[in-house]
Scaffold this motif. Sequence first.
Motif, PDB file in Angstrom:
ATOM      1  N   MET A   1       4.010 -14.912  -6.178  1.00 54.07           N
ATOM      2  CA  MET A   1       4.003 -15.566  -7.475  1.00 54.07           C
ATOM      3  C   MET A   1       4.157 -14.540  -8.593  1.00 54.07           C
ATOM      4  N   GLU A   2       3.553 -13.358  -8.415  1.00 52.90           N
ATOM      5  CA  GLU A   2       3.648 -12.320  -9.434  1.00 52.90           C
ATOM      6  C   GLU A   2       5.091 -11.902  -9.665  1.00 52.90           C
ATOM      7  N   GLN A   3       5.871 -11.822  -8.590  1.00 49.52           N
ATOM      8  CA  GLN A   3       7.274 -11.431  -8.720  1.00 49.52           C
ATOM      9  C   GLN A   3       8.046 -12.485  -9.515  1.00 49.52           C
ATOM     10  N   ALA A   4       7.767 -13.757  -9.262  1.00 44.27           N
ATOM     11  CA  ALA A   4       8.435 -14.842  -9.998  1.00 44.27           C
ATOM     12  C   ALA A   4       8.106 -14.753 -11.483  1.00 44.27           C
ATOM     13  N   ILE A   5       6.833 -14.529 -11.796  1.00 43.24           N
ATOM     14  CA  ILE A   5       6.403 -14.435 -13.197  1.00 43.24           C
ATOM     15  C   ILE A   5       7.073 -13.244 -13.871  1.00 43.24           C
ATOM     16  N   GLU A   6       7.140 -12.121 -13.171  1.00 40.52           N
ATOM     17  CA  GLU A   6       7.773 -10.929 -13.733  1.00 40.52           C
ATOM     18  C   GLU A   6       9.271 -11.159 -13.977  1.00 40.52           C
ATOM     19  N   LEU A   7       9.954 -11.755 -13.004  1.00 38.27           N
ATOM     20  CA  LEU A   7      11.397 -12.003 -13.159  1.00 38.27           C
ATOM     21  C   LEU A   7      11.683 -13.002 -14.277  1.00 38.27           C
ATOM     22  N   ILE A   8      10.891 -14.062 -14.351  1.00 38.11           N
ATOM     23  CA  ILE A   8      11.079 -15.056 -15.409  1.00 38.11           C
ATOM     24  C   ILE A   8      10.782 -14.420 -16.771  1.00 38.11           C
ATOM     25  N   GLY A   9       9.766 -13.584 -16.827  1.00 38.68           N
ATOM     26  CA  GLY A   9       9.455 -12.873 -18.077  1.00 38.68           C
ATOM     27  C   GLY A   9      10.612 -12.003 -18.536  1.00 38.68           C
ATOM     28  N   GLN A  10      11.224 -11.290 -17.593  1.00 40.90           N
ATOM     29  CA  GLN A  10      12.403 -10.476 -17.906  1.00 40.90           C
ATOM     30  C   GLN A  10      13.553 -11.359 -18.380  1.00 40.90           C
ATOM     31  N   ALA A  11      13.732 -12.487 -17.701  1.00 48.06           N
ATOM     32  CA  ALA A  11      14.809 -13.406 -18.068  1.00 48.06           C
ATOM     33  C   ALA A  11      14.637 -13.907 -19.498  1.00 48.06           C
ATOM     34  N   VAL A  12      13.419 -14.262 -19.855  1.00 45.15           N
ATOM     35  CA  VAL A  12      13.147 -14.763 -21.210  1.00 45.15           C
ATOM     36  C   VAL A  12      13.423 -13.674 -22.242  1.00 45.15           C
ATOM     37  N   GLU A  13      13.006 -12.442 -21.948  1.00 46.78           N
ATOM     38  CA  GLU A  13      13.272 -11.328 -22.867  1.00 46.78           C
ATOM     39  C   GLU A  13      14.774 -11.114 -23.047  1.00 46.78           C
ATOM     40  N   LEU A  14      15.499 -11.102 -21.939  1.00 47.83           N
ATOM     41  CA  LEU A  14      16.955 -10.917 -21.999  1.00 47.83           C
ATOM     42  C   LEU A  14      17.613 -12.069 -22.759  1.00 47.83           C
ATOM     43  N   ASP A  15      17.145 -13.278 -22.494  1.00 45.00           N
ATOM     44  CA  ASP A  15      17.662 -14.473 -23.152  1.00 45.00           C
ATOM     45  C   ASP A  15      17.429 -14.370 -24.655  1.00 45.00           C
ATOM     46  N   ASN A  16      16.220 -14.033 -25.059  1.00 43.14           N
ATOM     47  CA  ASN A  16      15.900 -13.894 -26.486  1.00 43.14           C
ATOM     48  C   ASN A  16      16.688 -12.763 -27.139  1.00 43.14           C
ATOM     49  N   GLY A  17      17.059 -11.772 -26.355  1.00 46.52           N
ATOM     50  CA  GLY A  17      17.845 -10.646 -26.865  1.00 46.52           C
ATOM     51  C   GLY A  17      19.345 -10.901 -26.850  1.00 46.52           C
ATOM     52  N   GLY A  18      19.749 -12.097 -26.424  1.00 46.06           N
ATOM     53  CA  GLY A  18      21.171 -12.446 -26.421  1.00 46.06           C
ATOM     54  C   GLY A  18      21.942 -11.892 -25.236  1.00 46.06           C
ATOM     55  N   GLN A  19      21.266 -11.321 -24.255  1.00 43.02           N
ATOM     56  CA  GLN A  19      21.931 -10.778 -23.064  1.00 43.02           C
ATOM     57  C   GLN A  19      21.974 -11.870 -22.002  1.00 43.02           C
ATOM     58  N   LEU A  20      22.851 -12.835 -22.225  1.00 43.57           N
ATOM     59  CA  LEU A  20      22.831 -14.061 -21.434  1.00 43.57           C
ATOM     60  C   LEU A  20      23.238 -13.864 -19.976  1.00 43.57           C
ATOM     61  N   GLU A  21      24.198 -13.010 -19.707  1.00 39.59           N
ATOM     62  CA  GLU A  21      24.605 -12.811 -18.310  1.00 39.59           C
ATOM     63  C   GLU A  21      23.457 -12.229 -17.493  1.00 39.59           C
ATOM     64  N   GLN A  22      22.775 -11.229 -18.047  1.00 44.90           N
ATOM     65  CA  GLN A  22      21.650 -10.626 -17.346  1.00 44.90           C
ATOM     66  C   GLN A  22      20.480 -11.616 -17.257  1.00 44.90           C
ATOM     67  N   ALA A  23      20.279 -12.394 -18.314  1.00 42.96           N
ATOM     68  CA  ALA A  23      19.207 -13.389 -18.310  1.00 42.96           C
ATOM     69  C   ALA A  23      19.458 -14.426 -17.221  1.00 42.96           C
ATOM     70  N   LEU A  24      20.701 -14.848 -17.099  1.00 41.13           N
ATOM     71  CA  LEU A  24      21.048 -15.836 -16.083  1.00 41.13           C
ATOM     72  C   LEU A  24      20.702 -15.325 -14.686  1.00 41.13           C
ATOM     73  N   ALA A  25      21.064 -14.092 -14.402  1.00 43.84           N
ATOM     74  CA  ALA A  25      20.764 -13.507 -13.090  1.00 43.84           C
ATOM     75  C   ALA A  25      19.252 -13.434 -12.865  1.00 43.84           C
ATOM     76  N   ALA A  26      18.501 -13.039 -13.889  1.00 42.32           N
ATOM     77  CA  ALA A  26      17.046 -12.937 -13.760  1.00 42.32           C
ATOM     78  C   ALA A  26      16.408 -14.316 -13.595  1.00 42.32           C
ATOM     79  N   TYR A  27      16.902 -15.310 -14.344  1.00 44.44           N
ATOM     80  CA  TYR A  27      16.383 -16.671 -14.180  1.00 44.44           C
ATOM     81  C   TYR A  27      16.604 -17.150 -12.747  1.00 44.44           C
ATOM     82  N   LYS A  28      17.797 -16.911 -12.207  1.00 43.21           N
ATOM     83  CA  LYS A  28      18.097 -17.363 -10.848  1.00 43.21           C
ATOM     84  C   LYS A  28      17.187 -16.702  -9.821  1.00 43.21           C
ATOM     85  N   LYS A  29      16.974 -15.407  -9.942  1.00 42.76           N
ATOM     86  CA  LYS A  29      16.074 -14.710  -9.009  1.00 42.76           C
ATOM     87  C   LYS A  29      14.649 -15.231  -9.159  1.00 42.76           C
TER      88      LYS A  29
END
Length: 176
Positions: A1-29
């Motif tokens: 569960m910790e890994q999921a929370i960490e990956l989703i947290g990274q995805a949200v940061e990337l998403d908020n920073g406008g790095q959508l391609e990287q955010a998409l990959a992080a959301y999927k993982k």
Amino acid sequence: MEQAIELIGQAVELDNGGQLEQALAAYKKGLGCLLLQLKCEKNPLTRDVIKVHASKYMERTEEIQQFLQNQFDPPHQQGADMLPADVLRLLSEEQREAGLHTLLAELLGACRTIGTTLRDGGYGLGSAGSSNAFGDQQLDVDLQTDAVVFDALRSAGNVYVAASEENPIETSCGGR
């Protein structure tokens, strides 16, 4: 569960920073980890919480995917034909004949231009050194985005005059 929370947290940061391609990959993982956790989880309350979060992040993942697909494979139509079909269906024949669909398409294009330029840091955020008619200090971004909207109104060809907070005096847009 910790890994999921960490990956989703990274995805949200990337998403908020406008790095959508990287955010998409992080959301999927992250979603992969969440769904695996859901499969293994025995507690029904925890399962419900995971489902709610997974659903929210799946929705955002789909939005990003759709946006990126449209950005890299834009529709081949131009002008008013670029309006979503749902918007076109809302317009009466009289409104279409008056050119409202063209105006909406031009304004939508202006919004895209402004959004992209803001995201990419292309507008200055400093003071323009002037005040509008209401006494508010004008910012460079206000004046630059105002110009983009006025260009769209002129391009539509059916707006006679326009005014704005930054330019409250009616300005000819050359329309009929």
